[in-house]
Motif scaffolding. Structure first.
Motif, short mmCIF file in Angstrom:
data_model
loop_
_atom_site.label_atom_id
_atom_site.label_comp_id
_atom_site.label_asym_id
_atom_site.label_seq_id
_atom_site.Cartn_x
_atom_site.Cartn_y
_atom_site.Cartn_z
N ALA A 22 35.45 -41.14 -18.37
CA ALA A 22 34.13 -40.52 -18.51
C ALA A 22 34.24 -38.99 -18.44
N CYS A 23 35.11 -38.53 -17.59
CA CYS A 23 35.27 -37.08 -17.45
C CYS A 23 35.98 -36.46 -18.64
N SER A 24 36.81 -37.19 -19.31
CA SER A 24 37.59 -36.61 -20.39
C SER A 24 37.03 -36.92 -21.77
N SER A 59 37.87 -45.69 -15.33
CA SER A 59 36.62 -45.44 -16.04
C SER A 59 36.06 -44.06 -15.67
N LEU A 60 36.26 -43.63 -14.42
CA LEU A 60 35.82 -42.30 -14.01
C LEU A 60 36.63 -41.23 -14.76
N ILE A 82 39.74 -53.76 -8.96
CA ILE A 82 38.42 -53.17 -9.13
C ILE A 82 38.48 -51.65 -8.91
N ALA A 83 39.21 -51.23 -7.88
CA ALA A 83 39.34 -49.81 -7.60
C ALA A 83 40.08 -49.09 -8.73
#
Length: 137
Positions: free
Chosen positions: A22-24, A18-19, A11-12
């Motif tokens: 989202a940033c790229s 996903s973080l 999960i981590a």
């Protein structure tokens, strides 16, 4: 308990990925090719030295205008005024002459029109002018 740790680890990892994704999103999807050359470091240009205010002692280096230069400036100024006055006088004379010539041209046109009218009347009416017809009231 090992299952729980594995689930938390997965999960981590998914959350981290996903973080990062989202940033790229706004960036390119392909990685730039690595170059062997390193760019030269950017250096800011050195600012020009600021002028130092002159002290009263350094103003003596600049010579004061001489009396002949001042007189010359006054002579040039007076000469310019005289030229402006002469031009103004000539412009007034030209205006008066133009008005006079325009009046003469207008008079000549009136005389020519009167002569042409008289010639037409002579041809059509045998030189006799008729009385204007007025309605009876």
């Amino acid at each position: 308990m090992e299952k729980t740790r594995t689930h938390f680890a997965v999960i981590a990892m998914v959350a981290s990925m996903s973080l990062l994704a989202a940033c790229s999103k706004g960036e390119d999807t392909t990685a730039p090719a690595a170059s062997t050359e390193t760019p030269a470091p950017m250096t800011a240009p050195e600012p020009a030295p600021a002028p130092t205010p002159s002290s009263p002692s350094s103003s003596s280096d600049v010579p004061a205008p001489s009396q002949s230069a001042t007189d010359s400036g006054k002579t040039v100024e007076q000469s310019a005024k005289d030229a402006a006055n002469a031009i103004s006088d000539k412009a007034g004379e030209l205006k008066d002459a133009t008005v006079e010539k325009a009046g003469q041209a207008g008079d000549a046109i009136k005389e020519g029109a009167a002569k042409a009218d008289q010639a037409i009347q002579d041809k059509l009416g045998n030189g006799q002018t008729s009385k204007p017809v007025t309605p009876n009231n």
